[in-house]
Write an enzyme that holds these catalytic residues in place. Structure first.
Site, PDB file in Angstrom:
ATOM      1  CG  LEU A 264      -1.893  -1.231   1.239  1.00 53.49           C
ATOM      2  CD1 LEU A 264      -2.741  -1.212   2.497  1.00 53.49           C
ATOM      3  CD2 LEU A 264      -2.763  -1.317  -0.001  1.00 53.49           C
ATOM      4  CB  CYS A 265       4.444   1.697  -0.115  1.00 55.91           C
ATOM      5  SG  CYS A 265       5.678   2.892   0.333  1.00 55.91           S
ATOM      6  CG  HIS A 266       1.054   6.674  -2.051  1.00 53.65           C
ATOM      7  ND1 HIS A 266       0.719   6.471  -0.735  1.00 53.65           N
ATOM      8  CD2 HIS A 266      -0.093   6.973  -2.706  1.00 53.65           C
ATOM      9  CE1 HIS A 266      -0.586   6.639  -0.593  1.00 53.65           C
ATOM     10  NE2 HIS A 266      -1.103   6.946  -1.765  1.00 53.65           N
TER      11      HIS A 266
ATOM     12  CG  MET B  22       6.816   2.962   4.545  1.00 54.40           C
ATOM     13  SD  MET B  22       7.070   2.041   6.077  1.00 54.40           S
ATOM     14  CE  MET B  22       7.384   0.406   5.449  1.00 54.40           C
ATOM     15  CD  GLU B  23       9.300   5.588   0.167  1.00 53.04           C
ATOM     16  OE1 GLU B  23       8.355   5.317  -0.582  1.00 53.04           O
ATOM     17  OE2 GLU B  23       9.131   6.046   1.317  1.00 53.04           O
TER      18      GLU B  23
ATOM     19  CG  ASP C 249      24.190 -11.958  -0.529  1.00 50.89           C
ATOM     20  OD1 ASP C 249      23.952 -13.183  -0.414  1.00 50.89           O
ATOM     21  OD2 ASP C 249      24.516 -11.429  -1.610  1.00 50.89           O
TER      22      ASP C 249
END
Length: 158
Positions: free
Chosen positions: A75-77, A113-114, A128
């Site tokens: 639901l992130c723009h 969020m970014e 990794d």
């Protein structure tokens, strides 16, 4: 307490309509850590890893991740990111690397969020690249430190 915005009146998940919100400069700053064996950190610092410069590759991965956040969080723009800065610092006294990320945009919704995604992916990239020599690394304390812009204004972790 503020209502959760990703649910409509019927309790269904939906993407928030930000169309009527003002376009403002938005900034988010996050941090996180990856703890490791002292020998692993030494390998990173000395640039002796056979896969290349671990911190440079992690920084690039984090920047790339910030731009892909809307592809990963349902639901992130999608946002036009104007700046991403990722600082990776070896903390030899604690056998860890600290990642601090700053993301900026001029938009109608924030970039928390970014920034969080960029921090996570930068740290995962370190994992990794180094897992062959240290599978016991621990990613921890990924968190928002500060956000600015929009109706809610400035917030900073105490």
């Amino acid at each position: 307490m503020t209502q959760l915005t990703h649910f409509n009146q019927a309790g269904e998940a939906h993407m928030v309509d930000v169309g009527d919100k003002a376009i403002t400069q938005r900034t988010a700053v996050t941090e996180g850590y990856i703890e490791m064996q002292p020998s692993t950190l030494k390998l990173i610092i000395e640039g002796g890893h056979k896969k290349g410069d671990v911190l440079t590759i992690a920084r690039i991965a984090g920047i790339m991740a910030s731009k892909k956040t809307a592809d990963l969080i349902p639901l992130c723009h999608p946002l036009p990111i104007t700046h991403v800065e990722i600082s990776l610092t070896a903390e030899t006294d604690r056998n860890r690397v600290r990642c601090q990320t700053t993301v900026k945009t001029n938009g109608q919704t924030g970039v928390e969020m970014e920034a969080l995604n960029a921090t996570q992916i930068a740290l995962l990239t370190i994992y990794d690249m180094c897992k062959a020599v240290d599978r016991g690394m621990v990613i921890q304390s990924v968190q928002l430190l500060e956000k600015d812009g929009g109706k809610s204004g400035h917030w900073q972790r105490q």
